[in-house]
Motif scaffolding. Structure first.
Motif, PDB file in Angstrom:
ATOM      1  N   MET A  85       0.840  -1.195   0.000  1.00 34.90           N
ATOM      2  CA  MET A  85       0.000   0.000   0.000  1.00 34.90           C
ATOM      3  C   MET A  85       0.874   1.243   0.000  1.00 34.90           C
ATOM      4  O   MET A  85       2.012   1.234   0.472  1.00 34.90           O
ATOM      5  N   CYS A  86       0.296   2.334  -0.486  1.00 36.49           N
ATOM      6  CA  CYS A  86       0.987   3.623  -0.454  1.00 36.49           C
ATOM      7  C   CYS A  86      -0.052   4.736  -0.582  1.00 36.49           C
ATOM      8  O   CYS A  86      -1.253   4.458  -0.739  1.00 36.49           O
ATOM      9  N   SER A  87       0.381   5.953  -0.532  1.00 36.97           N
ATOM     10  CA  SER A  87      -0.547   7.068  -0.713  1.00 36.97           C
ATOM     11  C   SER A  87      -0.859   7.250  -2.194  1.00 36.97           C
ATOM     12  O   SER A  87      -0.061   6.848  -3.061  1.00 36.97           O
ATOM     13  N   PRO A  88      -2.005   7.825  -2.530  1.00 35.37           N
ATOM     14  CA  PRO A  88      -2.317   8.067  -3.948  1.00 35.37           C
ATOM     15  C   PRO A  88      -1.257   8.942  -4.630  1.00 35.37           C
ATOM     16  O   PRO A  88      -0.902   8.706  -5.801  1.00 35.37           O
ATOM     17  N   GLY A  89      -0.726   9.923  -3.918  1.00 33.71           N
ATOM     18  CA  GLY A  89       0.286  10.792  -4.508  1.00 33.71           C
ATOM     19  C   GLY A  89       1.571  10.055  -4.823  1.00 33.71           C
ATOM     20  O   GLY A  89       2.171  10.263  -5.891  1.00 33.71           O
ATOM     21  N   TYR A  90       1.985   9.170  -3.898  1.00 36.65           N
ATOM     22  CA  TYR A  90       3.217   8.410  -4.147  1.00 36.65           C
ATOM     23  C   TYR A  90       3.012   7.423  -5.289  1.00 36.65           C
ATOM     24  O   TYR A  90       3.923   7.174  -6.083  1.00 36.65           O
ATOM     25  N   LEU A  91       1.807   6.871  -5.404  1.00 35.17           N
ATOM     26  CA  LEU A  91       1.522   5.954  -6.500  1.00 35.17           C
ATOM     27  C   LEU A  91       1.639   6.678  -7.837  1.00 35.17           C
ATOM     28  O   LEU A  91       2.158   6.102  -8.825  1.00 35.17           O
ATOM     29  N   GLU A  92       1.182   7.901  -7.904  1.00 39.13           N
ATOM     30  CA  GLU A  92       1.308   8.666  -9.149  1.00 39.13           C
ATOM     31  C   GLU A  92       2.777   8.895  -9.492  1.00 39.13           C
ATOM     32  O   GLU A  92       3.171   8.852 -10.665  1.00 39.13           O
ATOM     33  N   GLU A  93       3.622   9.133  -8.484  1.00 33.03           N
ATOM     34  CA  GLU A  93       5.058   9.300  -8.730  1.00 33.03           C
ATOM     35  C   GLU A  93       5.650   8.021  -9.327  1.00 33.03           C
ATOM     36  O   GLU A  93       6.460   8.075 -10.266  1.00 33.03           O
ATOM     37  N   LEU A  94       5.255   6.857  -8.800  1.00 35.32           N
ATOM     38  CA  LEU A  94       5.777   5.591  -9.303  1.00 35.32           C
ATOM     39  C   LEU A  94       5.273   5.306 -10.718  1.00 35.32           C
ATOM     40  O   LEU A  94       6.022   4.796 -11.564  1.00 35.32           O
ATOM     41  N   SER A 101     -10.889   5.652   3.548  1.00 31.06           N
ATOM     42  CA  SER A 101     -10.874   7.097   3.299  1.00 31.06           C
ATOM     43  C   SER A 101     -10.082   7.465   2.040  1.00 31.06           C
ATOM     44  O   SER A 101     -10.204   8.589   1.536  1.00 31.06           O
ATOM     45  N   GLY A 102      -9.270   6.534   1.546  1.00 28.53           N
ATOM     46  CA  GLY A 102      -8.447   6.815   0.381  1.00 28.53           C
ATOM     47  C   GLY A 102      -7.079   7.367   0.721  1.00 28.53           C
ATOM     48  O   GLY A 102      -6.292   7.685  -0.180  1.00 28.53           O
ATOM     49  N   ALA A 103      -6.747   7.465   2.013  1.00 26.89           N
ATOM     50  CA  ALA A 103      -5.418   7.923   2.403  1.00 26.89           C
ATOM     51  C   ALA A 103      -4.352   6.915   1.989  1.00 26.89           C
ATOM     52  O   ALA A 103      -3.204   7.286   1.722  1.00 26.89           O
ATOM     53  N   LEU A 104      -4.733   5.643   1.922  1.00 24.73           N
ATOM     54  CA  LEU A 104      -3.878   4.587   1.400  1.00 24.73           C
ATOM     55  C   LEU A 104      -4.620   3.864   0.285  1.00 24.73           C
ATOM     56  O   LEU A 104      -5.850   3.730   0.332  1.00 24.73           O
ATOM     57  N   VAL A 105      -3.868   3.381  -0.703  1.00 23.18           N
ATOM     58  CA  VAL A 105      -4.449   2.618  -1.807  1.00 23.18           C
ATOM     59  C   VAL A 105      -3.544   1.423  -2.096  1.00 23.18           C
ATOM     60  O   VAL A 105      -2.343   1.455  -1.783  1.00 23.18           O
ATOM     61  N   PRO A 106      -4.097   0.346  -2.654  1.00 18.31           N
ATOM     62  CA  PRO A 106      -3.227  -0.758  -3.074  1.00 18.31           C
ATOM     63  C   PRO A 106      -2.241  -0.277  -4.125  1.00 18.31           C
ATOM     64  O   PRO A 106      -2.585   0.539  -4.996  1.00 18.31           O
ATOM     65  N   LEU A 107      -1.000  -0.776  -4.060  1.00 17.00           N
ATOM     66  CA  LEU A 107      -0.006  -0.406  -5.064  1.00 17.00           C
ATOM     67  C   LEU A 107      -0.469  -0.834  -6.453  1.00 17.00           C
ATOM     68  O   LEU A 107      -0.341  -0.080  -7.420  1.00 17.00           O
ATOM     69  N   SER A 108      -1.054  -2.039  -6.522  1.00 18.21           N
ATOM     70  CA  SER A 108      -1.537  -2.525  -7.821  1.00 18.21           C
ATOM     71  C   SER A 108      -2.532  -3.650  -7.596  1.00 18.21           C
ATOM     72  O   SER A 108      -2.347  -4.482  -6.702  1.00 18.21           O
ATOM     73  N   THR A 109      -3.564  -3.691  -8.418  1.00 21.12           N
ATOM     74  CA  THR A 109      -4.519  -4.793  -8.350  1.00 21.12           C
ATOM     75  C   THR A 109      -3.928  -6.078  -8.932  1.00 21.12           C
ATOM     76  O   THR A 109      -4.539  -7.142  -8.838  1.00 21.12           O
ATOM     77  N   ALA A 110      -2.732  -5.993  -9.485  1.00 26.09           N
ATOM     78  CA  ALA A 110      -2.060  -7.200  -9.983  1.00 26.09           C
ATOM     79  C   ALA A 110      -1.547  -8.060  -8.830  1.00 26.09           C
ATOM     80  O   ALA A 110      -1.297  -9.249  -9.006  1.00 26.09           O
ATOM     81  N   PHE A 111      -1.405  -7.449  -7.660  1.00 30.37           N
ATOM     82  CA  PHE A 111      -0.915  -8.180  -6.489  1.00 30.37           C
ATOM     83  C   PHE A 111      -2.086  -8.618  -5.622  1.00 30.37           C
ATOM     84  O   PHE A 111      -2.937  -7.796  -5.264  1.00 30.37           O
ATOM     85  N   GLU A 112      -2.117  -9.888  -5.279  1.00 31.04           N
ATOM     86  CA  GLU A 112      -3.185 -10.420  -4.439  1.00 31.04           C
ATOM     87  C   GLU A 112      -2.985  -9.981  -2.980  1.00 31.04           C
ATOM     88  O   GLU A 112      -1.868  -9.736  -2.534  1.00 31.04           O
ATOM     89  N   ALA A 113      -4.097  -9.918  -2.279  1.00 28.97           N
ATOM     90  CA  ALA A 113      -4.048  -9.715  -0.831  1.00 28.97           C
ATOM     91  C   ALA A 113      -3.983 -11.093  -0.172  1.00 28.97           C
ATOM     92  O   ALA A 113      -4.785 -11.973  -0.478  1.00 28.97           O
ATOM     93  N   ILE A 114      -3.039 -11.279   0.690  1.00 26.95           N
ATOM     94  CA  ILE A 114      -2.860 -12.565   1.363  1.00 26.95           C
ATOM     95  C   ILE A 114      -3.697 -12.567   2.638  1.00 26.95           C
ATOM     96  O   ILE A 114      -3.542 -11.706   3.504  1.00 26.95           O
ATOM     97  N   ARG A 115      -4.582 -13.558   2.740  1.00 25.85           N
ATOM     98  CA  ARG A 115      -5.476 -13.649   3.896  1.00 25.85           C
ATOM     99  C   ARG A 115      -5.052 -14.815   4.784  1.00 25.85           C
ATOM    100  O   ARG A 115      -4.841 -15.926   4.297  1.00 25.85           O
ATOM    101  N   PHE A 116      -4.939 -14.545   6.092  1.00 20.75           N
ATOM    102  CA  PHE A 116      -4.567 -15.605   7.025  1.00 20.75           C
ATOM    103  C   PHE A 116      -5.075 -15.246   8.425  1.00 20.75           C
ATOM    104  O   PHE A 116      -5.293 -14.067   8.728  1.00 20.75           O
ATOM    105  N   PRO A 117      -5.304 -16.261   9.287  1.00 17.42           N
ATOM    106  CA  PRO A 117      -5.726 -15.975  10.670  1.00 17.42           C
ATOM    107  C   PRO A 117      -4.574 -15.336  11.429  1.00 17.42           C
ATOM    108  O   PRO A 117      -3.510 -15.937  11.579  1.00 17.42           O
ATOM    109  N   ALA A 118      -4.773 -14.100  11.923  1.00 17.57           N
ATOM    110  CA  ALA A 118      -3.653 -13.323  12.456  1.00 17.57           C
ATOM    111  C   ALA A 118      -3.768 -12.976  13.930  1.00 17.57           C
ATOM    112  O   ALA A 118      -2.754 -12.858  14.615  1.00 17.57           O
TER     113      ALA A 118
END
Length: 329
Positions: A167-176, A252-269
């Protein structure tokens, strides 16, 4: 039968006999001496015998009065002792919970009033610390632990799952994106923020995704997930972190996934952990029931959010790396 006995008059009689006078009994009971005298007369009429010998201003118990006093004073003493025991028990209703720091602040704290409403007469102490409890030497009812389970000799139950993704901020994602259209290429150019106590670290995640290169370094390392997430939200880099802890920022949109190409890993935490004997404690049952429901609601909310952002979810079980322990977050 007991319902035929004037219990209020019995209370007055016991006070007079124990204190040795009507005035002293009236002072203790907070009534007038005449009210006490009236109750004593009614009590004697009910039993049909004299309970006191009256010699001018001096009262002494008759034989019948002595017999009744021995019974009533014992009964009232037992009742006072039971009342004191109940009050002490109520005063000593303490619930001691240990929980990982970032989870305590970001997840538990906003929901805590819901639990307190279920246990209004309990004194609750929460120790937000990264170290697991030593139940044999510490006064702790329950641990809310982050990890993978498998704590030998302890009762454990997974109550909250995690979804981990970059995850990162929307602004940093635009930089990348200005540097590369390829998510892998973006990662190679990114400043990576490392949460050192999380279950999934960058080394493991990058290797699994085939992302390697000389630039893959972690100049920012934190032992608190809350700090790593806040820095990412401020636009300082990309963090591989918990959607459980970042849920509000993702919504809130303060953080966004870096890319939808990457899966979210789900596990009991997050796990409820304690010696099996603690599960019989009422407050442990109350908290555990509440956590199960709160965890269920959270898991559904988090999964809906992540899929709504376009990311797929992959279930993961088993240890990340053989022999490693993960504590604190």
């Amino acid at each position: 039968m007991l319902k035929d006995i004037n219990l209020n008059a019995m209370n007055y009689f016991e006070a007079v006999a124990r204190l040795g006078g009507i005035s002293k009994a009236a002072e203790e009971l907070g009534v007038s001496p005449s009210a006490v005298s009236q109750q004593i007369r009614q009590f004697e009429q009910q039993f049909g015998v004299r309970l006191f010998k009256r010699d001018k201003r001096k009262l002494t118990l008759t034989l019948d009065g002595e017999r009744l006093f021995q019974t009533t004073t014992q009964a009232f003493r037992m009742m006072r002792d039971v009342r004191s025991a109940i009050q002490r028990q109520r005063e000593n209703r303490h619930f001691n919970l240990r929980v990982s720091p970032s989870f305590a602040v970001r997840w538990l704290s906003p929901r805590l009033k819901e639990f307190l409403d279920l246990a209004p007469n309990w004194a609750v102490r929460i120790d937000a610390a990264p170290d697991f409890s030593d139940f044999e030497t510490e006064v702790v009812d329950l641990d809310l632990r982050y990890g993978e389970g498998g704590w030998t000799g302890l009762h454990e139950e997974a109550v909250v799952h995690d979804l981990v993704l970059p995850m990162c901020s929307p602004g940093y994602l635009e930089e990348l994106r200005a540097l590369s259209d390829d998510p892998i290429g973006q990662l190679r150019q990114a400043r990576l923020i490392d949460s050192v106590k999380t279950h999934y670290r960058w080394d493991f995640w990058l290797a699994r995704h085939g992302v390697m290169g000389e630039r893959m370094v972690y100049p920012l390392r934190f032992d608190r997930s809350s700090m790593a997430l806040q820095l990412a939200a401020d636009g300082a880099g990309v963090v591989l972190e918990s959607s459980t802890l970042a849920l509000d920022q993702l919504e809130s949109g303060a953080l966004v996934p870096l890319s939808t190409a990457f899966e979210a890993i789900r596990f009991p935490a997050y796990w409820l952990v304690c010696p099996s004997r603690h599960t019989s404690r009422r407050i442990v049952r109350i908290f555990s029931d509440w956590m199960r429901e709160a965890g269920r609601v959270h898991d559904a909310r988090a999964a809906e959010l992540i899929t709504g952002l376009g990311c797929r979810i992959r279930e993961q079980s088993g240890r990340q790396l053989p022999g490693e322990e993960y504590v604190g977050e």
